[in-house]
Design an enzyme around this catalytic site. Structure first.
Site, PDB file in Angstrom:
ATOM      1  N   GLY A  63      30.514  62.381  79.537  1.00 50.76           N
ATOM      2  CA  GLY A  63      30.714  62.214  77.937  1.00 50.76           C
ATOM      3  C   GLY A  63      30.840  61.090  77.361  1.00 50.76           C
ATOM      4  N   TYR A  64      29.770  60.469  77.106  1.00 45.84           N
ATOM      5  CA  TYR A  64      29.775  59.074  76.432  1.00 45.84           C
ATOM      6  C   TYR A  64      29.206  59.367  74.905  1.00 45.84           C
ATOM      7  CZ  TYR A  64      30.363  55.941  80.643  1.00 45.84           C
ATOM      8  OH  TYR A  64      30.765  55.410  81.775  1.00 45.84           O
ATOM      9  N   SER A  93      23.927  65.815  79.022  1.00 46.09           N
ATOM     10  CA  SER A  93      23.137  66.408  80.328  1.00 46.09           C
ATOM     11  C   SER A  93      23.679  67.480  80.996  1.00 46.09           C
ATOM     12  CB  SER A  93      22.438  65.310  80.781  1.00 46.09           C
ATOM     13  OG  SER A  93      21.429  64.564  80.208  1.00 46.09           O
ATOM     14  N   GLU A 126      23.253  53.282  87.077  1.00 45.94           N
ATOM     15  CA  GLU A 126      22.448  54.428  86.560  1.00 45.94           C
ATOM     16  C   GLU A 126      20.983  54.090  86.928  1.00 45.94           C
ATOM     17  OE1 GLU A 126      21.927  56.832  82.551  1.00 45.94           O
ATOM     18  OE2 GLU A 126      22.830  55.042  82.466  1.00 45.94           O
TER      19      GLU A 126
END
Length: 385
Positions: free
Chosen positions: A116-117, A152, A236
């Site tokens: 949740g960014y 996503s 990431e």
């Protein structure tokens, strides 16, 4: 640079290939497949410690695993966000209680995560997030309110790590916290799939309306959200980049075969583009290996990688359409207007890759990071006309 595979690495690769050959038969749904991986200990190979139900592996063995997985017929991973983003962050910043609570279910494939960014108006500019988290009376939990977008796998996830403002009136990087929020709150969390050009819905909008996040599930402490969030983004792009390139190589091979079949390869311009795509893919591989080997500067390395593969994959999508010729504009099933338009492999590649230079940090943002943090150029004036 020295980056090679030892005899032990090759033995590990053979073990991986044999296991995937036996188990990756394509019959399991994605969540069941995560549990199959977890049962065998394949989730969490890159974690610096075992003890959560995972096995550990050297860096070169992690590369071997990622490459063999990409070459296999195994389904796409649903657990990579928990395994490769949340877990390293908890290992670096989490309390022992947080690690003991959350790492074993990730390693077992039992709990899936989403991130949740991004928000409307706060995508690449993550410091502009407006989602708030207010401590409830009694101090046992926060109430999270706001909207996240391009999330996503939110429709499958059990948990979401959320960057939110816990300090009222704070601005930019200050007053942010990193909270772990359970998704099973139907009256407080709504997930809306976003239909993409390809017709699929891998991304979602997520609306939080007073969703609960327990105070013991704040990672790094209240107000440390920006530092924790930035560290997570550093995890990431690592070994997974090399696995991604295996997939890219397979796509390029199919484009080359299509160029031969259609006769487009006789065009010198097409030949030059095919060769350039191949050469650039080799450059990406060596750049990724150089970064993993520790000989590249930490600052900006992930931004360089994103710039390289985002543009490369987008150009591949364009080339895939070019080598097919006029037929590329027509679906394999004639569209009558009554049924959904069915896309073939190259059409999906072309349409999906339009977003490659935007999601995960736009090209403009990556260039700004390199300019300011690596080259030391003056920072952009915020709010300037």
């Amino acid at each position: 640079m020295e980056f090679g595979f030892t005899a032990e690495d090759e033995e590990f690769r053979r073990e991986v290939r044999a296991w995937l050959g036996e188990h990756a038969d394509g019959t399991q749904d994605r969540r069941s497949w995560e549990r199959t991986l977890g049962k065998a200990g394949w989730i969490g190979l890159g974690w610096p410690e075992s003890g959560y139900g995972n096995r550990t592996a050297t860096l070169t063995q992690q590369v071997a695993w990622a490459e063999e997985y990409a070459r296999s017929s195994a389904p796409p991973r649903s657990g990579h966000i928990g395994e490769n983003l949340l877990a390293p962050t908890l290992i670096a910043y989490g309390t022992e209680e947080q690690k003991s609570r959350f790492l074993p279910p990730v390693a077992a494939g039992d709990e899936l995560w989403c991130q949740g960014y991004s928000e409307p108006g706060a995508g690449s500019d993550l410091a502009a997030v407006r989602t708030s988290a207010v401590l409830a009376p009694g101090g046992a939990y926060y109430r999270v309110t706001g909207q996240k977008i391009w999330t996503s796998l939110a429709h499958e996830a059990d948990w979401c790590f959320v960057l939110a403002r816990t300090e009222a009136g704070s601005r930019r990087h200050h007053g942010l916290s990193f909270l772990l929020v359970p998704m099973d709150q139907p009256e407080r969390i709504e997930v809306r799939p976003i239909r993409q050009l390809t017709g699929t819905s891998d991304f979602n909008e997520v609306f939080f309306d007073g969703a609960h996040a327990r105070v013991e599930h704040v990672v790094g402490g209240e107000g440390a959200g920006w530092r924790v969030a930035m560290s997570l983004l550093g995890f990431e792009r690592g070994v997974s980049t090399l696995a991604q390139q295996v997939g890219f190589a397979a796509e390029l091979g199919r484009v080359v075969r299509a160029a031969v079949d259609s006769g487009a390869v006789r065009d010198p311009v097409v030949r030059e583009r095919l060769v350039r795509q191949w050469a650039e893919l080799r450059v990406m591989r060596w750049n990724a290996l150089r970064t993993l080997g520790g000989s590249a500067a930490e600052a900006g390395a992930s931004s360089v990688a994103k710039l390289l593969w985002g543009g490369w994959h987008q150009r591949l999508g364009e080339l895939a359409m070019q080598v097919r010729g006029a037929v590329a504009g027509v679906g394999p099933v004639q569209w009558s207007g009554a049924a959904p338009y069915e896309l073939d492999e190259f059409q999906r590649l072309f349409l999906f890759s339009r977003a490659d230079t935007i999601y995960g940090g736009s090209d403009q943002i990556q260039r700004t990071i390199i300019a300011e943090r690596v080259l030391g150029l003056p920072r952009e004036l915020k709010g300037a006309a």
